[in-house]
Design a protein around this motif. Structure first.
Motif, mmCIF file in Angstrom:
data_model
loop_
_atom_site.group_PDB
_atom_site.id
_atom_site.type_symbol
_atom_site.label_atom_id
_atom_site.label_comp_id
_atom_site.label_asym_id
_atom_site.label_seq_id
_atom_site.Cartn_x
_atom_site.Cartn_y
_atom_site.Cartn_z
ATOM 1 N N ILE A 1 56.075 36.433 31.967
ATOM 2 C CA ILE A 1 54.620 36.745 31.868
ATOM 3 C C ILE A 1 54.412 37.994 33.027
ATOM 4 C CG2 ILE A 1 52.548 36.175 32.214
ATOM 5 C CD1 ILE A 1 53.255 33.171 31.173
ATOM 6 N N ASN A 2 53.750 38.889 32.613
ATOM 7 C CA ASN A 2 53.321 39.917 33.775
ATOM 8 C C ASN A 2 52.172 40.543 33.345
ATOM 9 O OD1 ASN A 2 53.626 41.473 36.175
ATOM 10 N ND2 ASN A 2 53.558 43.223 34.726
ATOM 11 N N VAL A 3 51.016 40.167 33.889
ATOM 12 C CA VAL A 3 49.808 40.726 33.682
ATOM 13 C C VAL A 3 49.148 41.414 35.016
ATOM 14 C CG1 VAL A 3 47.289 40.075 33.190
ATOM 15 C CG2 VAL A 3 49.098 38.792 32.329
ATOM 16 N N PRO A 4 49.079 42.965 34.928
ATOM 17 C CA PRO A 4 48.711 43.439 36.197
ATOM 18 C C PRO A 4 46.864 43.758 35.955
ATOM 19 C CG PRO A 4 49.311 45.064 34.284
ATOM 20 C CD PRO A 4 49.456 43.694 33.908
ATOM 21 N N MET A 5 46.430 43.388 37.139
ATOM 22 C CA MET A 5 45.102 43.308 37.339
ATOM 23 C C MET A 5 44.471 44.482 37.859
ATOM 24 S SD MET A 5 44.806 39.319 38.702
ATOM 25 C CE MET A 5 46.377 38.293 38.536
ATOM 26 N N TYR A 6 43.801 45.076 36.952
ATOM 27 C CA TYR A 6 43.187 46.338 37.462
ATOM 28 C C TYR A 6 42.182 45.702 38.733
ATOM 29 C CZ TYR A 6 40.612 50.890 36.905
ATOM 30 O OH TYR A 6 40.313 52.128 37.044
ATOM 31 N N GLY A 7 42.064 47.019 39.726
ATOM 32 C CA GLY A 7 41.346 46.759 40.904
ATOM 33 C C GLY A 7 39.813 46.946 40.854
ATOM 34 N N VAL A 8 39.133 46.331 41.694
ATOM 35 C CA VAL A 8 37.698 47.108 41.791
ATOM 36 C C VAL A 8 37.549 48.238 42.848
ATOM 37 C CG1 VAL A 8 35.658 46.148 42.769
ATOM 38 C CG2 VAL A 8 36.848 44.817 41.465
ATOM 39 N N SER A 9 36.687 49.104 42.736
ATOM 40 C CA SER A 9 36.803 50.108 43.642
ATOM 41 C C SER A 9 36.207 49.765 45.067
ATOM 42 C CB SER A 9 35.774 51.021 43.040
ATOM 43 O OG SER A 9 35.347 52.086 44.320
ATOM 44 N N GLY A 10 37.094 50.025 45.923
ATOM 45 C CA GLY A 10 36.490 49.463 47.406
ATOM 46 C C GLY A 10 35.294 49.895 47.728
ATOM 47 N N SER A 11 34.764 50.859 47.148
ATOM 48 C CA SER A 11 33.297 51.268 47.864
ATOM 49 C C SER A 11 32.476 50.810 46.828
ATOM 50 C CB SER A 11 33.200 52.794 47.762
ATOM 51 O OG SER A 11 33.837 53.468 46.569
ATOM 52 N N ALA A 12 32.574 49.750 45.780
ATOM 53 C CA ALA A 12 31.608 49.202 44.779
ATOM 54 C C ALA A 12 30.576 48.907 45.603
ATOM 55 C CB ALA A 12 32.417 48.171 43.851
ATOM 56 N N LYS A 13 29.544 48.988 44.920
ATOM 57 C CA LYS A 13 28.279 48.086 45.563
ATOM 58 C C LYS A 13 28.518 46.545 45.406
ATOM 59 C CE LYS A 13 24.481 51.328 44.610
ATOM 60 N NZ LYS A 13 23.387 52.083 43.817
ATOM 61 N N ASN A 14 27.818 45.858 46.378
ATOM 62 C CA ASN A 14 28.161 44.353 46.362
ATOM 63 C C ASN A 14 29.515 44.173 46.164
ATOM 64 O OD1 ASN A 14 26.725 42.122 46.418
ATOM 65 N ND2 ASN A 14 26.533 41.776 44.056
ATOM 66 N N PHE A 15 30.427 44.749 47.046
ATOM 67 C CA PHE A 15 31.913 44.430 46.941
ATOM 68 C C PHE A 15 31.895 42.899 47.712
ATOM 69 C CE2 PHE A 15 36.048 44.322 49.084
ATOM 70 C CZ PHE A 15 36.768 44.670 47.867
ATOM 71 N N CYS A 16 32.716 42.331 47.147
ATOM 72 C CA CYS A 16 33.026 40.939 47.704
ATOM 73 C C CYS A 16 34.060 40.848 48.820
ATOM 74 C CB CYS A 16 33.442 39.818 46.765
ATOM 75 S SG CYS A 16 33.866 38.194 47.463
ATOM 76 N N ASN A 17 33.371 40.712 50.094
ATOM 77 C CA ASN A 17 34.430 40.774 51.442
ATOM 78 C C ASN A 17 35.186 39.497 51.595
ATOM 79 O OD1 ASN A 17 34.176 43.409 52.280
ATOM 80 N ND2 ASN A 17 31.931 42.971 52.470
ATOM 81 N N THR A 18 34.407 38.257 51.235
ATOM 82 C CA THR A 18 35.045 36.950 51.438
ATOM 83 C C THR A 18 34.716 36.041 50.346
ATOM 84 O OG1 THR A 18 35.180 35.389 53.156
ATOM 85 C CG2 THR A 18 33.028 36.193 52.734
ATOM 86 N N GLY A 19 35.689 35.284 50.054
ATOM 87 C CA GLY A 19 35.669 34.327 49.251
ATOM 88 C C GLY A 19 34.928 33.131 49.471
ATOM 89 N N PRO A 20 34.906 32.195 48.503
ATOM 90 C CA PRO A 20 34.936 32.307 46.994
ATOM 91 C C PRO A 20 33.901 33.222 46.616
ATOM 92 C CG PRO A 20 34.133 30.263 47.299
ATOM 93 C CD PRO A 20 34.575 30.695 48.602
ATOM 94 N N CYS A 21 34.166 34.170 45.711
ATOM 95 C CA CYS A 21 32.895 35.229 45.178
ATOM 96 C C CYS A 21 32.527 34.674 43.967
ATOM 97 C CB CYS A 21 33.909 36.539 44.790
ATOM 98 S SG CYS A 21 35.111 37.013 46.228
ATOM 99 N N ASN A 22 31.414 35.167 43.737
ATOM 100 C CA ASN A 22 30.769 34.848 42.415
ATOM 101 C C ASN A 22 30.567 36.519 41.531
ATOM 102 O OD1 ASN A 22 27.857 36.018 42.729
ATOM 103 N ND2 ASN A 22 28.346 34.717 44.452
ATOM 104 N N THR A 23 30.204 35.831 40.181
ATOM 105 C CA THR A 23 30.385 37.015 39.238
ATOM 106 C C THR A 23 28.957 37.904 39.520
ATOM 107 O OG1 THR A 23 29.131 35.496 37.660
ATOM 108 C CG2 THR A 23 31.659 35.928 37.492
ATOM 109 N N SER A 24 28.186 37.618 40.349
ATOM 110 C CA SER A 24 27.010 38.546 40.589
ATOM 111 C C SER A 24 27.762 39.513 41.563
ATOM 112 C CB SER A 24 25.936 37.866 41.103
ATOM 113 O OG SER A 24 26.341 37.751 42.608
ATOM 114 N N GLN A 25 28.603 39.540 41.905
ATOM 115 C CA GLN A 25 29.579 40.690 42.787
ATOM 116 C C GLN A 25 30.444 41.418 42.113
ATOM 117 O OE1 GLN A 25 30.751 37.234 45.607
ATOM 118 N NE2 GLN A 25 29.743 38.824 47.291
ATOM 119 N N ALA A 26 30.833 42.681 42.561
ATOM 120 C CA ALA A 26 31.632 43.483 41.815
ATOM 121 C C ALA A 26 33.016 42.885 41.408
ATOM 122 C CB ALA A 26 31.849 44.851 42.673
#
Lengths: 304, 229
Positions: B155-180
């Motif tokens: 199994i190999n699944v690459p995970m497309y990243g979020v833009s580092g400059s996205a609004k509401n970027f989650c800086n620390t976990g656990p994150c929630n789906t209201s964040q980018a």
């Protein structure tokens, strides 16, 4: 070799007689033992006969093991006979006067000549077979001296990274696979490199072992002789998953290999486009975590 | 002030006791440290014979001894998130994975890991779109943040990243789906019982040699086991 000359029945004549007995039994048992090692144990010795190089390694181990038999048996027999016949019995004084201890120059000379000949002979034998045939499956560096003498080679690039091996096939469009299949009766050229730390490509049954160094191409050759499964292991301690850094490969018929390679080439076509141009080494970008390894940038350690 | 005078024997005894206590404390501490392990989240079989596994990857887990390290959270049956990479799954079962990716992406060290492999249909769904290869190029996209790779299961699944400059970027976990985030879903089959190691192939151990130290070599962050029972 020391010889004990005692005043009682354990005299020089008794010693000679004992030596004849030891040598007689030793010679017979050695011949039987050597035959057993060569013909019975030998064909099962590692690393097998899947390739020319593995076959060569098996022959070397078989040859040395066979020569070890008489040496080992002589030591065992001499000790055994000594313990049985010349031990101090109850009531005897075990003190050996120094005056009764003398040497035997012929025995000493024979021992020196035989052991020296054996050791030097095996050293010469080992040195020669370390390089024959075609480097004996060892990594020869970027400019190998001992080559197969043919240009008809299947090139397989082994790329090590923490903690898996992948394989690139320049003769099949530069595709990269996570598995490895090889055709039988084929000369293989492995080009081994690493994308991070030092690993080691050890294809045990192929008789191939070559270090994988970053920024370096280490070449090893082998010629497949028989079909079967082989194991690839990393043999340089490389981090937490070092013990899990292994996979299995298969030597198959040439037709099966062509089929496999063609299928892989088609399956991987979309990802092959994303790979860098085939190269013998891939230089890191030093761009930090997650950095691509394929675009050379600035080495932060250049001034160290 | 006149102090209490101890006999020579009592002083030696006290010294020995103190030394033994110190050694005991050291052994307790080292043993405790070595025995520390993240929890195992068990995913039980559903009535349909398949199971759902919900995970998230965060740029910084925000909890535990290394809050700044990148790592995973796994959701249990009650919906609670646990910072771990030890997951127990039933054998011979389809596992439907939902993975919330909150981390930014980068180029891959080896682009071969941009290919999806070992999943049902050979695809993963990124925000609903089926993909068999995920573009790792940061010039034309956000790059790949992490890969979910189980070597023994292919199994190999690459995970497309979020833009580092996205609004509401989650800086620390656990994150929630209201964040980018990106939502990656895929299905794989567990096969027979066994313990299968898994890891990320993006060298995401920021600040460590070759990016492969720290979280890349620690259970609970970017390395773990699937315990198939």
């Amino acid at each position: 070799m020391a010889r004990f000359v005692l005043e009682d029945s354990r005299s020089e004549e008794a010693g000679k007689s004992a030596l004849v007995k030891i040598l007689s039994v030793w010679a017979v048992v050695s011949i039987i033992g050597m035959a057993l090692v060569w013909f019975v144990l030998g064909p099962h010795l590692a690393p097998g006969t899947m390739t020319d190089q593995a076959q060569g390694a098996q022959f070397d181990i078989k040859f040395v093991s066979t020569l070890v038999v008489p040496v080992l048996l002589f030591v065992w027999f001499f000790f055994g006979y000594s313990i049985m016949k010349w031990r101090v019995r109850p009531g005897e004084d075990g003190t050996l006067p120094a005056a009764n201890l003398s040497g035997n120059s012929k025995a000493q000379g024979a021992w020196y000549v035989i052991t020296t000949t054996l050791v030097l002979g095996l050293a010469a034998f080992g040195t020669y077979f370390l390089i024959a045939p075609a480097g004996a499956g060892g990594g020869e560096g970027a400019s190998p001296i001992w080559t197969p003498g043919t240009t008809k080679l299947l090139q397989v690039q082994v790329i090590a990274q923490q903690w898996r091996f992948t394989y690139r096939w320049p003769q099949f469009g530069g595709m990269e696979t996570t598995g490895i299949e090889l055709p039988v009766n084929t000369e293989i050229e492995f080009n081994v490199t690493s994308l991070d730390v030092i690993h080691d490509f050890w294809a045990y049954q192929l008789g191939v072992k070559a270090d994988a160094n970053p920024d370096y191409n280490n070449v090893a050759y082998t010629k497949t002789l028989a079909t079967g499964r082989f194991t690839v292991r990393c043999d340089e301690l490389c981090g937490i998953w070092h013990g899990a850094m292994y996979n299995y490969g298969t030597v198959v018929s040439q037709q099966q290999f062509e089929q496999w390679a063609t299928n892989m080439e088609q399956q991987n076509a979309s990802v092959t486009k994303l790979l860098p141009k085939y190269s013998l080494t891939y230089t890191p970008s030093y761009s930090g975590a997650g950095g691509g390894y394929y675009n050379t940038s600035v080495d932060p350690n250049a001034n160290l | 002030m006149k102090g209490v005078r101890l006999s020579k024997g009592a002083r030696a005894g006290a010294l020995l006791f103190g030394f033994a206590a110190l050694i005991g404390l050291l052994i307790f501490g080292v043993a405790g440290y070595l025995r520390t392990s993240p929890p195992t989240v068990s995913v039980g079989a559903s009535s349909s014979g398949s199971v759902n596994l919900v995970m998230q990857t965060d740029g910084a887990v925000g909890v535990g001894p290394h809050p700044s390290w990148v790592g995973y959270f796994v959701q249990d049956a009650s919906g609670a998130w646990h910072q771990t990479t030890l997951i127990q799954l039933p054998q011979n079962t389809d596992v439907h994975v939902t993975l919330y990716e909150y981390d930014s992406g980068g180029n891959l060290r080896n682009s071969v890991w941009s290919q999806v492999a070992g999943t049902t249909g050979g695809v993963a769904y990124i925000n609903g779109a089926a993909e068999s290869v995920v573009n790792p190029n940061t010039n034309t996209g956000n790059g790949i943040a992490h890969t979910f790779n189980v070597p023994a299961l292919g199994i190999n699944v690459p995970m497309y990243g979020v833009s580092g400059s996205a609004k509401n970027f989650c800086n620390t976990g656990p994150c929630n789906t209201s964040q980018a985030h990106n939502t990656i879903t895929f299905t794989f089959h567990t096969g027979g019982a066994g313990t299968y190691r898994w890891q990320c192939f993006v060298p995401c151990g920021l600040g460590y040699l070759e990016g492969n130290g720290g979280p890349m070599q620690s259970l609970g962050y970017m390395a773990g086991f699937l315990k198939v029972v």
